[in-house]
Motif scaffolding. Structure first.
Motif, mmCIF file in Angstrom:
data_model
loop_
_atom_site.group_PDB
_atom_site.id
_atom_site.type_symbol
_atom_site.label_atom_id
_atom_site.label_comp_id
_atom_site.label_asym_id
_atom_site.label_seq_id
_atom_site.Cartn_x
_atom_site.Cartn_y
_atom_site.Cartn_z
ATOM 1 N N ASP A 1 0.819 -1.213 0.000
ATOM 2 C CA ASP A 1 0.000 0.000 0.000
ATOM 3 C C ASP A 1 0.854 1.265 0.000
ATOM 4 O O ASP A 1 0.528 2.243 -0.672
ATOM 5 C CB ASP A 1 -0.942 0.004 1.208
ATOM 6 C CG ASP A 1 -2.044 -1.036 1.098
ATOM 7 O OD1 ASP A 1 -2.300 -1.531 -0.014
ATOM 8 O OD2 ASP A 1 -2.647 -1.354 2.140
ATOM 9 N N THR A 2 1.961 1.241 0.741
ATOM 10 C CA THR A 2 2.851 2.402 0.765
ATOM 11 C C THR A 2 3.495 2.610 -0.601
ATOM 12 O O THR A 2 3.584 3.742 -1.091
ATOM 13 C CB THR A 2 3.933 2.233 1.847
ATOM 14 O OG1 THR A 2 3.298 1.969 3.099
ATOM 15 C CG2 THR A 2 4.776 3.487 1.980
ATOM 16 N N PHE B 1 2.219 1.687 -3.414
ATOM 17 C CA PHE B 1 1.140 2.154 -4.285
ATOM 18 C C PHE B 1 0.935 3.660 -4.127
ATOM 19 O O PHE B 1 0.800 4.385 -5.110
ATOM 20 C CB PHE B 1 -0.154 1.402 -3.969
ATOM 21 C CG PHE B 1 -1.301 1.773 -4.858
ATOM 22 C CD1 PHE B 1 -1.455 1.173 -6.092
ATOM 23 C CD2 PHE B 1 -2.227 2.727 -4.453
ATOM 24 C CE1 PHE B 1 -2.516 1.522 -6.922
ATOM 25 C CE2 PHE B 1 -3.278 3.074 -5.263
ATOM 26 C CZ PHE B 1 -3.432 2.475 -6.505
ATOM 27 N N LEU B 2 0.925 4.137 -2.887
ATOM 28 C CA LEU B 2 0.739 5.568 -2.639
ATOM 29 C C LEU B 2 1.904 6.396 -3.163
ATOM 30 O O LEU B 2 1.732 7.564 -3.533
ATOM 31 C CB LEU B 2 0.536 5.831 -1.150
ATOM 32 C CG LEU B 2 -0.777 5.334 -0.580
ATOM 33 C CD1 LEU B 2 -0.804 5.524 0.925
ATOM 34 C CD2 LEU B 2 -1.950 6.024 -1.233
ATOM 35 N N MET B 3 3.091 5.786 -3.202
ATOM 36 C CA MET B 3 4.263 6.482 -3.737
ATOM 37 C C MET B 3 4.364 6.334 -5.260
ATOM 38 O O MET B 3 5.345 6.744 -5.862
ATOM 39 C CB MET B 3 5.547 5.948 -3.076
ATOM 40 C CG MET B 3 5.609 6.226 -1.590
ATOM 41 S SD MET B 3 5.463 7.959 -1.166
ATOM 42 C CE MET B 3 6.988 8.581 -1.804
ATOM 43 N N ARG B 4 3.362 5.736 -5.869
ATOM 44 C CA ARG B 4 3.248 5.543 -7.317
ATOM 45 C C ARG B 4 4.317 4.623 -7.893
ATOM 46 O O ARG B 4 4.696 4.750 -9.040
ATOM 47 C CB ARG B 4 3.242 6.882 -8.048
ATOM 48 C CG ARG B 4 2.060 7.736 -7.690
ATOM 49 C CD ARG B 4 2.058 9.011 -8.450
ATOM 50 N NE ARG B 4 0.912 9.824 -8.065
ATOM 51 C CZ ARG B 4 0.654 10.989 -8.580
ATOM 52 N NH1 ARG B 4 1.447 11.503 -9.487
ATOM 53 N NH2 ARG B 4 -0.403 11.656 -8.187
ATOM 54 N N TYR C 1 4.084 1.435 -8.922
ATOM 55 C CA TYR C 1 3.065 0.428 -9.170
ATOM 56 C C TYR C 1 3.646 -0.949 -9.466
ATOM 57 O O TYR C 1 3.040 -1.955 -9.096
ATOM 58 C CB TYR C 1 2.154 0.877 -10.312
ATOM 59 C CG TYR C 1 1.489 2.200 -10.038
ATOM 60 C CD1 TYR C 1 0.705 2.389 -8.897
ATOM 61 C CD2 TYR C 1 1.647 3.274 -10.902
ATOM 62 C CE1 TYR C 1 0.103 3.607 -8.629
ATOM 63 C CE2 TYR C 1 1.048 4.498 -10.642
ATOM 64 C CZ TYR C 1 0.276 4.651 -9.510
ATOM 65 O OH TYR C 1 -0.314 5.857 -9.250
ATOM 66 N N ALA D 1 4.612 -2.393 -6.077
ATOM 67 C CA ALA D 1 3.380 -2.652 -5.331
ATOM 68 C C ALA D 1 2.688 -3.898 -5.865
ATOM 69 O O ALA D 1 2.218 -4.738 -5.088
ATOM 70 C CB ALA D 1 2.443 -1.451 -5.419
ATOM 71 N N LEU E 1 -6.744 -4.106 -5.949
ATOM 72 C CA LEU E 1 -5.569 -3.246 -6.058
ATOM 73 C C LEU E 1 -4.583 -3.767 -7.090
ATOM 74 O O LEU E 1 -3.902 -2.977 -7.751
ATOM 75 C CB LEU E 1 -4.913 -3.076 -4.694
ATOM 76 C CG LEU E 1 -5.673 -2.093 -3.815
ATOM 77 C CD1 LEU E 1 -5.269 -2.215 -2.369
ATOM 78 C CD2 LEU E 1 -5.459 -0.674 -4.300
ATOM 79 N N CYS F 1 -3.309 -1.572 -10.140
ATOM 80 C CA CYS F 1 -1.876 -1.421 -10.460
ATOM 81 C C CYS F 1 -1.616 -1.769 -11.916
ATOM 82 O O CYS F 1 -0.897 -1.051 -12.623
ATOM 83 C CB CYS F 1 -1.022 -2.319 -9.569
ATOM 84 S SG CYS F 1 -0.786 -1.722 -7.902
#
Length: 179
Positions: free
Chosen positions: A117-118, A120-123, A125, A128, A154, A158
């Motif tokens: 998730d972290t 993913f939030l930092m892009r 992908y 993630a 998710l 992604c």
């Protein structure tokens, strides 16, 4: 200053007007605030997130990756059906909590999901997606259907963000969302 009145009147339900906030700041004040927020983000927030990702990545790779751990995971029974719990690196039990249906924060599944998730939030992908793939089978094996479904969603997201036209991954994004 902009809080709703507490005198019991009907004005408490009216929306608060935020348009006047910052109108009395000078151009120099606004520039100083921009510089401060920029330095806060670059000197504190980003290094903290990078440390968090690095620490989680070390924990996950120590526990999940490698031939020994892959063989252990292949012969592993579902935590729910076996009636027993194994212990993580810090000795905390990691069985699914029957009351909440979730994993404790100290479990490797939770740590892997937090890392994914972290990222993913930092892009990031690609990374993630690989972490979501790592934890997806554990959720499926443990019959944690809600966790498994959210990871599939998710993963599909992604894949879409990596390859919006489906050239690289083909039908995999659709399979993630259908499962």
């Amino acid at each position: 200053l902009l809080l709703p009145p507490s005198d019991g009147s009907d004005k408490a339900n009216e929306p608060i007007d935020y348009s006047s906030i910052g109108t009395r700041l000078s151009i120099a004040d606004i520039q100083n605030l921009r510089r401060y927020v920029g330095s806060l983000v670059s000197s504190s927030l980003l290094p903290s997130i990078e440390r968090r990702i690095s620490n989680l990545n070390i924990q996950v790779s120590n526990h999940k990756k490698g031939m020994k751990n892959m063989m252990k995971g292949f012969f592993r029974k579902s935590k729910e059906s076996s009636g027993e719990s194994y212990h993580g690196n810090n000795g905390a039990a990691t069985a699914i909590d029957a009351a909440t249906g979730g994993y404790p924060f100290s479990s490797i599944e939770s740590q892997t999901r937090l890392l994914a998730d972290t990222l993913f939030l930092m892009r990031d992908y690609e990374s993630a997606l690989s972490m979501y793939r790592l934890v997806k089978d554990d959720y499926k094996q443990d019959r944690a259907h809600l966790h498994h479904a959210s990871v599939n969603e998710l993963m599909g997201l992604c894949i879409y963000l990596i390859d919006p036209y489906g050239h690289k991954y083909g039908r995999e994004a659709y399979n993630c969302l259908e499962t």
